[in-house]
Design an enzyme around this catalytic site. Structure first.
Site, PDB file in Angstrom:
ATOM      1  N   HIS A 198      43.820  22.201 -10.653  1.00 39.34           N
ATOM      2  CA  HIS A 198      42.757  23.104 -10.219  1.00 39.34           C
ATOM      3  C   HIS A 198      41.420  22.772 -10.866  1.00 39.34           C
ATOM      4  CE1 HIS A 198      46.355  26.054 -10.044  1.00 39.34           C
ATOM      5  NE2 HIS A 198      46.240  25.426  -8.891  1.00 39.34           N
ATOM      6  N   LYS A 253      37.439  24.380 -20.096  1.00 33.57           N
ATOM      7  CA  LYS A 253      38.561  25.215 -20.522  1.00 33.57           C
ATOM      8  C   LYS A 253      39.021  24.781 -21.913  1.00 33.57           C
ATOM      9  CE  LYS A 253      40.334  25.884 -15.828  1.00 33.57           C
ATOM     10  NZ  LYS A 253      41.441  25.572 -14.914  1.00 33.57           N
ATOM     11  N   TYR A 265      44.010  30.540 -22.012  1.00 33.68           N
ATOM     12  CA  TYR A 265      42.851  29.655 -22.011  1.00 33.68           C
ATOM     13  C   TYR A 265      41.547  30.410 -21.901  1.00 33.68           C
ATOM     14  CZ  TYR A 265      43.654  29.779 -16.887  1.00 33.68           C
ATOM     15  OH  TYR A 265      43.871  30.159 -15.586  1.00 33.68           O
ATOM     16  N   ASP A 285      49.202  25.154  -3.987  1.00 36.31           N
ATOM     17  CA  ASP A 285      49.208  23.866  -4.679  1.00 36.31           C
ATOM     18  C   ASP A 285      49.902  22.762  -3.887  1.00 36.31           C
ATOM     19  OD1 ASP A 285      47.756  24.970  -6.736  1.00 36.31           O
ATOM     20  OD2 ASP A 285      49.443  25.102  -8.127  1.00 36.31           O
TER      21      ASP A 285
END
Length: 183
Positions: A62, A72, A131, A167
């Site tokens: 992603h 991130k 995250y 996905d």
């Protein structure tokens, strides 16, 4: 001070915090702004996310497009994952290359993924994954690369992976390269 390790792909950093175990358990600093600043990386973290995934799950790959692109800082609270970042910076000498590392609750390590990368992970042991993000999630800016694109050749280390419907249908790296606009 944490041990900071640069990876073969410019911008990706592994962080191994110093752990202080004793007879009660352990203590460690899970994030310090000065760790990244010592490498010239300054992020304004605006969102924290947490997920639980069962063994065998693959999430990703992603990213968020500009103007909502995100850096991130990822880690595992419990369990174990294979964490993967793919360089999508079209002007980068490592465009299309990936780097993977194991994140787990034994090493307490973190992985810094800057803007311009697709990110995903495979769950080796049931895991709580956390995250920090440098920008807010924006549905219209969401993008991805097909997790099992043969051109990437990522060994996810799981058999019969559990994949979300979304996905399964992201473009391949080659299709992404041919799209107009960038991250």
């Amino acid at each position: 001070m944490a041990e900071l390790r640069k990876t073969p792909i410019e911008g990706l950093i592994e962080i191994f915090p110093r752990i202080f175990p004793d007879n009660r358990g352990y203590f460690f600093e899970s994030y310090r702004e000065d760790w990244l600043k010592s490498l010239g990386i300054e992020e304004n973290w605006v969102q924290d996310n947490q997920s639980f995934s069962q063994k065998g799950t693959v999430r990703g790959l992603h990213f968020q497009r500009t103007p909502h692109a995100q850096a991130k800082l990822v880690r595992v609270i419990s369990g174990k994952v294979l964490d993967v970042a793919v360089d999508l910076r079209k002007d980068s000498p490592t465009f299309g290359k990936h780097f993977s590392t194991i994140l787990d609750d034994q090493n307490f390590n973190l992985f810094y993924v800057p803007k311009g990368f697709a990110h995903g992970f495979a769950v080796i042991e049931d895991a709580i994954f956390a995250y920090k993000c440098s920008n807010f999630y924006n549905k219209e800016s969401e993008g991805g690369i097909l997790w099992n694109d043969p051109m990437l050749g990522i060994d996810w280390g799981v058999s019969s992976p559990i994949i979300s419907e979304k996905d399964k249908y992201w473009p391949t790296l080659e299709e992404f390269k041919n799209q107009t606009g960038g991250l």
